[in-house]
Write an enzyme that holds these catalytic residues in place. Structure first.
Site, PDB file in Angstrom:
ATOM      1  N   LYS A  64     -19.645   6.620   2.088  1.00  0.00           N
ATOM      2  CA  LYS A  64     -18.580   7.074   1.179  1.00  0.00           C
ATOM      3  C   LYS A  64     -17.310   6.262   1.427  1.00  0.00           C
ATOM      4  O   LYS A  64     -17.183   5.572   2.442  1.00  0.00           O
ATOM      5  CB  LYS A  64     -18.313   8.562   1.418  1.00  0.00           C
ATOM      6  CG  LYS A  64     -17.833   8.896   2.839  1.00  0.00           C
ATOM      7  CD  LYS A  64     -17.917  10.381   3.137  1.00  0.00           C
ATOM      8  CE  LYS A  64     -17.428  10.678   4.542  1.00  0.00           C
ATOM      9  NZ  LYS A  64     -17.657  12.093   4.924  1.00  0.00           N
ATOM     10  N   TYR A 285      13.610  -3.200   7.367  1.00  0.00           N
ATOM     11  CA  TYR A 285      14.316  -2.136   6.639  1.00  0.00           C
ATOM     12  C   TYR A 285      14.994  -1.175   7.600  1.00  0.00           C
ATOM     13  O   TYR A 285      14.402  -0.732   8.584  1.00  0.00           O
ATOM     14  CB  TYR A 285      13.334  -1.338   5.781  1.00  0.00           C
ATOM     15  CG  TYR A 285      12.920  -2.033   4.509  1.00  0.00           C
ATOM     16  CD1 TYR A 285      13.857  -2.346   3.531  1.00  0.00           C
ATOM     17  CD2 TYR A 285      11.591  -2.359   4.284  1.00  0.00           C
ATOM     18  CE1 TYR A 285      13.476  -2.972   2.350  1.00  0.00           C
ATOM     19  CE2 TYR A 285      11.195  -2.980   3.107  1.00  0.00           C
ATOM     20  CZ  TYR A 285      12.139  -3.290   2.146  1.00  0.00           C
ATOM     21  OH  TYR A 285      11.751  -3.899   0.991  1.00  0.00           O
TER      22      TYR A 285
END
Ligand SMILES: *Cc1c(COP(=O)(O)O)cnc(C)c1O
Length: 400
Positions: A64, A285
């Protein structure tokens, strides 16, 4: 007319299977600033080891979420070449994408079960829905007479995780339902363990007991309880089929120290820029890192947009040889900055590669630093990495 579901399934699948698409063609991403090496021999080796451990039970593979981020179309045919015949995905769309990469005789189980209105797709393709509720069972049953064939199904019981599955009471109701086995070919009953990675957790035994109680209502139907963690519990947890996920891909599946995972991936980032700074500067940042003395910094072309966790801002590291290169400042969407420390100048330059996951730093190390689990690190591995396959076999068993 009742057609045996096997025949119907095989016919349906061969109509869709395109053997030539089993050859692995990876998109070429020229100039990619991240690359993901996938060691297919290690992957198949992991499968064989797990399969040997659980024999005579059968080892199925959970592929999956794009085969835990590696690429379902890459890993599934390798696992099939290693002997796997039972594959588990979560969504119908994942099953549809996977089918053309597998042999028509391999089974594809869809863990979320039926989404209403998709019954005809399941039936035509021969996918096996893992039925999780009485409503799902009813919908699937209702579809069978119209097709004139028994439909394949698996039943999941909730034995204590409280996530998906029929309660024990539901299971009793079902077992007494007239027409159940006339129209449904129940190929597997399963349940999922909540604490299989903690080998001493008493919940495992409690769930095993509840599973036995529910499974007993469906005599003769093969049983499945163990995920990777369950494989390392005692034999009583293996039943007829185990569902291996993380252990195939090199993640730690159990707290048992003697079980050492074999890594399957190596992740590298390209250096976009190297700079030496002597005056104090802020980095990234928010300027959350400030340099003090003279340092050399490298900006790497991988960020949270590639699935590298932003939680590793000012915490994690990249590696080069035996050198740890700490991440300084915040991880950006497309890049992050590392401190080159005492690496000799000239040792790393623009365009060179450093390790994010490799011999010095496992997926579980990265997960621990980021406050998460290896599963999340793997399934977030982005589409911008150049995937590079090492070793491997075609489904026909030839070297590539
Ligand atoms: C994801 C999943 C697995 C595989 O779990 P691992 O811990 O990765 O081995 C097995 N069974 C079910 C139902 C799952 O959802």
């Amino acid at each position: 007319m009742i057609v045996s579901h096997k025949a119907a399934q095989a016919a349906a699948r061969s109509a869709h299977a395109r053997p030539e698409s089993r050859a692995q063609q990876l998109p070429d991403l020229p100039g990619a600033s991240g690359r993901l090496f996938i060691d297919l021999d290690a992957l198949r080796g992991n499968y064989r080891k797990l399969a040997d451990r659980v024999a005579p039970a059968i080892c199925g593979a959970v592929v999956k979420s794009e085969g835990y981020g590696l690429g379902a179309a890459i890993v599934a045919p390798q696992l099939e070449a290693a002997g796997c015949r039972d594959f588990f995905v979560t969504h119908l769309s994942e099953a549809l994408a996977l089918q053309e990469h597998l042999d028509p005789a391999s089974r594809i189980f869809v863990l979320n079960g039926l989404v209403f209105g998709t019954e005809h797709i399941f039936a035509e393709r021969g996918f096996i829905p893992v039925l999780n509720s009485l409503v799902q069972v009813e919908k699937w049953l209702a579809h069978a007479p119209a097709r004139g064939a028994r439909l394949p199904a698996a039943l999941q019981f909730d034995t204590g995780m409280t996530r998906l599955g029929l309660s024990i009471d539901d299971a009793r109701t079902l077992a007494e339902l007239p027409g159940l086995t006339r129209w449904l070919d129940i190929q597997l009953v399963l349940s999922h363990l909540a604490c299989a990675d903690v080998s001493g957790d008493p919940t495992n035994q409690q769930q095993a007991a509840r599973f036995a109680e529910a499974a007993r209502l469906f005599p003769g139907v093969p049983r499945s309880l163990a995920n990777s963690g369950g494989i390392f519990l005692d034999k009583g947890f293996h039943h007829d089929l185990v569902r291996a996920g993380i252990a195939l891909y090199g993640g730690v599946a159990t707290d048992m120290p003697e079980v050492e995972p074999t890594p399957v991936i190596r992740l590298q980032a390209r250096i976009l820029q190297v700079r030496s700074v002597s005056e104090p500067v802020g980095v990234g940042y928010g300027l959350t890192h400030r340099t003090t003395g003279p340092v050399r910094l490298a900006t790497l072309g991988v960020g949270y947009g590639d699935g590298w966790p932003r939680a590793l801002s000012n915490r994690g590291a990249a590696w080069s040889g035996g050198h740890r290169l700490p991440i300084v400042g915040r991880v950006s969407m497309d890049s992050m900055t590392v401190d080159l420390g005492d690496l000799p100048p000239g040792r790393l330059a623009e365009g060179d590669w450093v390790d994010l996951i490799g011999p010095a730093q496992s997926i579980d190390d990265v997960a621990r630093d980021a406050g998460t689990i290896s599963y999340e690190i793997l399934t977030q591995l982005g589409a911008r990495y150049q995937r590079v396959l090492i070793g491997g076999q075609t489904a026909q068993g030839e070297r590539q």
